[in-house]
Design a protein around this motif. Structure first.
Motif, PDB file in Angstrom:
ATOM      1  N   GLU A  45      -9.203 -19.463   9.780  1.00  0.00           N
ATOM      2  CA  GLU A  45      -8.055 -18.810  10.424  1.00  0.00           C
ATOM      3  C   GLU A  45      -8.475 -17.799  11.476  1.00  0.00           C
ATOM      4  N   LYS A  46      -9.730 -17.332  11.390  1.00  0.00           N
ATOM      5  CA  LYS A  46     -10.216 -16.353  12.354  1.00  0.00           C
ATOM      6  C   LYS A  46     -10.234 -16.909  13.778  1.00  0.00           C
ATOM      7  N   LEU A  47     -10.171 -18.234  13.921  1.00  0.00           N
ATOM      8  CA  LEU A  47     -10.101 -18.840  15.245  1.00  0.00           C
ATOM      9  C   LEU A  47      -8.730 -18.638  15.889  1.00  0.00           C
ATOM     10  N   THR A  48      -7.756 -18.242  15.106  1.00  0.00           N
ATOM     11  CA  THR A  48      -6.391 -18.112  15.624  1.00  0.00           C
ATOM     12  C   THR A  48      -5.864 -16.690  15.587  1.00  0.00           C
ATOM     13  N   TRP A  49      -6.012 -15.995  14.454  1.00  0.00           N
ATOM     14  CA  TRP A  49      -5.291 -14.740  14.269  1.00  0.00           C
ATOM     15  C   TRP A  49      -6.167 -13.510  14.422  1.00  0.00           C
ATOM     16  N   THR A  50      -5.563 -12.465  14.974  1.00  0.00           N
ATOM     17  CA  THR A  50      -6.166 -11.139  15.065  1.00  0.00           C
ATOM     18  C   THR A  50      -5.862 -10.377  13.776  1.00  0.00           C
ATOM     19  N   PRO A  51      -6.820  -9.633  13.227  1.00  0.00           N
ATOM     20  CA  PRO A  51      -6.536  -8.865  12.004  1.00  0.00           C
ATOM     21  C   PRO A  51      -5.486  -7.782  12.232  1.00  0.00           C
ATOM     22  N   GLY A  52      -4.704  -7.512  11.172  1.00  0.00           N
ATOM     23  CA  GLY A  52      -3.759  -6.413  11.221  1.00  0.00           C
ATOM     24  C   GLY A  52      -4.425  -5.099  10.852  1.00  0.00           C
ATOM     25  N   ASP A  53      -3.608  -4.091  10.525  1.00  0.00           N
ATOM     26  CA  ASP A  53      -4.164  -2.796  10.132  1.00  0.00           C
ATOM     27  C   ASP A  53      -3.401  -2.256   8.921  1.00  0.00           C
ATOM     28  N   GLY A  54      -3.833  -1.090   8.444  1.00  0.00           N
ATOM     29  CA  GLY A  54      -3.275  -0.542   7.211  1.00  0.00           C
ATOM     30  C   GLY A  54      -1.902   0.072   7.355  1.00  0.00           C
ATOM     31  N   SER A  55      -1.370   0.142   8.564  1.00  0.00           N
ATOM     32  CA  SER A  55      -0.083   0.811   8.759  1.00  0.00           C
ATOM     33  C   SER A  55       1.071   0.056   8.109  1.00  0.00           C
ATOM     34  N   SER A  56       0.876  -1.235   7.856  1.00  0.00           N
ATOM     35  CA  SER A  56       1.980  -2.034   7.313  1.00  0.00           C
ATOM     36  C   SER A  56       1.857  -2.292   5.812  1.00  0.00           C
ATOM     37  N   LEU A  57       0.875  -1.667   5.164  1.00  0.00           N
ATOM     38  CA  LEU A  57       0.740  -1.805   3.706  1.00  0.00           C
ATOM     39  C   LEU A  57       1.709  -0.841   3.028  1.00  0.00           C
ATOM     40  N   ARG A  58       2.985  -1.190   3.090  1.00  0.00           N
ATOM     41  CA  ARG A  58       4.035  -0.287   2.622  1.00  0.00           C
ATOM     42  C   ARG A  58       4.986  -1.005   1.664  1.00  0.00           C
ATOM     43  N   VAL A  59       5.463  -0.258   0.705  1.00  0.00           N
ATOM     44  CA  VAL A  59       6.490  -0.745  -0.207  1.00  0.00           C
ATOM     45  C   VAL A  59       7.832  -0.245   0.305  1.00  0.00           C
ATOM     46  N   GLY A  99       4.565   2.235  -6.061  1.00  0.00           N
ATOM     47  CA  GLY A  99       5.698   1.965  -6.932  1.00  0.00           C
ATOM     48  C   GLY A  99       6.252   0.565  -6.842  1.00  0.00           C
ATOM     49  N   GLU A 100       5.490  -0.366  -6.309  1.00  0.00           N
ATOM     50  CA  GLU A 100       5.965  -1.746  -6.192  1.00  0.00           C
ATOM     51  C   GLU A 100       6.351  -2.316  -7.556  1.00  0.00           C
ATOM     52  N   VAL A 113      19.180   2.022  -1.597  1.00  0.00           N
ATOM     53  CA  VAL A 113      17.890   2.411  -2.153  1.00  0.00           C
ATOM     54  C   VAL A 113      17.959   2.420  -3.674  1.00  0.00           C
ATOM     55  N   ALA A 114      16.959   1.803  -4.313  1.00  0.00           N
ATOM     56  CA  ALA A 114      16.854   1.833  -5.772  1.00  0.00           C
ATOM     57  C   ALA A 114      16.092   3.087  -6.170  1.00  0.00           C
ATOM     58  N   THR A 115      16.659   3.876  -7.068  1.00  0.00           N
ATOM     59  CA  THR A 115      15.987   5.078  -7.549  1.00  0.00           C
ATOM     60  C   THR A 115      15.081   4.719  -8.716  1.00  0.00           C
ATOM     61  N   ALA A 116      14.374   5.735  -9.217  1.00  0.00           N
ATOM     62  CA  ALA A 116      13.431   5.498 -10.314  1.00  0.00           C
ATOM     63  C   ALA A 116      14.145   4.957 -11.557  1.00  0.00           C
ATOM     64  N   LEU A 117      15.418   5.320 -11.731  1.00  0.00           N
ATOM     65  CA  LEU A 117      16.153   4.871 -12.911  1.00  0.00           C
ATOM     66  C   LEU A 117      17.029   3.659 -12.608  1.00  0.00           C
ATOM     67  N   ASP A 118      17.004   3.198 -11.389  1.00  0.00           N
ATOM     68  CA  ASP A 118      17.816   2.050 -10.986  1.00  0.00           C
ATOM     69  C   ASP A 118      16.908   0.823 -11.003  1.00  0.00           C
ATOM     70  N   LEU A 119      17.019   0.021 -12.053  1.00  0.00           N
ATOM     71  CA  LEU A 119      16.169  -1.158 -12.217  1.00  0.00           C
ATOM     72  C   LEU A 119      17.061  -2.395 -12.150  1.00  0.00           C
ATOM     73  N   PRO A 120      17.227  -2.950 -10.959  1.00  0.00           N
ATOM     74  CA  PRO A 120      18.218  -4.012 -10.767  1.00  0.00           C
ATOM     75  C   PRO A 120      17.894  -5.297 -11.522  1.00  0.00           C
ATOM     76  N   ARG A 121      18.941  -6.055 -11.778  1.00  0.00           N
ATOM     77  CA  ARG A 121      18.834  -7.442 -12.215  1.00  0.00           C
ATOM     78  C   ARG A 121      19.415  -8.289 -11.100  1.00  0.00           C
ATOM     79  N   PHE A 122      18.707  -9.340 -10.720  1.00  0.00           N
ATOM     80  CA  PHE A 122      19.161 -10.141  -9.580  1.00  0.00           C
ATOM     81  C   PHE A 122      18.526 -11.519  -9.629  1.00  0.00           C
ATOM     82  N   THR A 123      19.033 -12.406  -8.788  1.00  0.00           N
ATOM     83  CA  THR A 123      18.473 -13.743  -8.641  1.00  0.00           C
ATOM     84  C   THR A 123      17.551 -13.778  -7.435  1.00  0.00           C
TER      85      THR A 123
END
Length: 328
Positions: free
Chosen positions: A146-160, A189-190, A5-15
């Motif tokens: 796309e509405k011919l194929t997919w069912t809408p999702g819900d707000g439960s997965s709007l998570r960081v 906090g994204e 887990v990255a904390t508030a002060l842990d700001l990684p550098r990565f590729t």
């Protein structure tokens, strides 16, 4: 094992690695094999985050744009039969690849509904570097045809998700146009945003998909002072042959250039490195989350640069179910 887990002060550098590729169309096993190989390839180049396109497994329902619903219905059945169960063996293979390489992986799948043969979801999986499935985000609103194929999702997965590469949020294609969905992630906090797209050569003639992708990525980065990793699929010659057959009109539609763009954008809204347009490949870029700090002093729309006494966003994050039971 749990994801670091990255904390508030842990700001990684990565590729970061943004994959631009075509699926092995409607073949989930072969497409997952391709994805696993690409995860290993990206990790071999030092990537700690690998982002794949929208519904990469096993592909996008282009027939919704090129034919009528009656002719498209048999294609829907093919897609349903080739879709992914979550959890399931294909997800297990992707999680194993993330664990073996120590990478955080975001990948789009067609998810088969458990309770109904008429339910398919446009789903983004977020997998931690320890191989744990952290998130299953279902696209909130399928776009236009796309509405011919997919069912809408819900707000439960709007998570960081707190990952080894920092606070990570994901959205699929047109969701990146929705300011409320984007704000919901930023307010959690994204700092790293994964935006998954499909090549859209079937768009209206005045719509430039590559340009639209870049515009949306730049907007989210500049407004939120975050990094965005954009991954878009391509349309392979094999896909054109299968979908178009002898129809010259459809073949011309699917061959349209400037329909895909992948890359990495920084908190100033500019590309970190040159984006990739139309061609298959992997875009690598160095991300330093420390670059998000100073721009926030000017415009922090989830902090001091807002008026929460004036503006309020309500998000219903309850999962929607077709049946609820009350015990006597």
């Amino acid at each position: 094992m749990t994801e670091p887990v990255a904390t508030a002060l842990d700001l990684p550098r990565f590729t970061a690695a943004a994959v631009q590729a075509a699926p092995v169309y409607l073949d989930p096993a072969a497409t997952v094999d391709k994805a696993v190989a690409l995860i290993h390839e990206a990790a071999g180049h030092g990537a700690a985050l690998v982002v794949f396109p929208e519904v990469f497994v096993p592909g996008y329902p282009y027939w919704n744009w090129t034919t009528d619903p009656l002719q498209g219905s048999p294609w829907y059945e093919r897609l349903y039969r080739a879709a992914v169960d979550v959890p399931g063996p294909y997800v297990d293979a992707l999680c194993a690849a993330a664990r073996r390489t120590g990478t955080v992986v975001v990948i789009g799948v067609n998810e088969r509904g458990r309770h109904s043969l008429g339910v398919l979801y446009n789903t983004l999986l977020t997998i931690g570097s320890d191989g744990e499935l952290l998130g299953v985000h279902r696209k909130l609103v399928p776009t236009w045809a796309e509405k011919l194929t997919w069912t809408p999702g819900d707000g439960s997965s709007l998570r960081v998700h707190r990952t080894a590469v920092g606070p990570l949020g994901v959205l699929a294609c047109g969701e990146n146009t929705n300011p409320l969905a984007r704000f919901t992630l930023l307010a959690q906090g994204e700092l790293v945003h994964a935006a998954a797209y499909i090549a859209l050569p079937t768009a209206p003639e005045d719509y430039d998909m590559a340009e639209a992708i870049a515009l949306r990525a730049a907007a989210h980065c500049f407004e939120g002072k975050v990094f965005t990793v954009v991954s878009c699929s391509t349309v392979s010659p094999a896909m054109v042959d299968l979908l178009a057959a002898d129809d010259a009109r459809v073949r011309k539609q699917l061959d349209r250039p400037h329909s895909a763009l992948s890359g990495v954008f920084g908190p100033d809204g500019r590309p970190v490195t040159e984006p990739l347009v139309d061609e298959e490949g992997i875009v690598y870029a160095e991300i330093d989350l420390g670059r998000c700090v100073q721009p926030k002093q000017m415009h922090d729309i989830v902090g001091h640069y807002n008026r929460f006494d004036v503006f309020r966003l309500h998000v219903d994050n309850r999962p929607l179910r077709p049946l609820s039971k009350e015990e006597a």
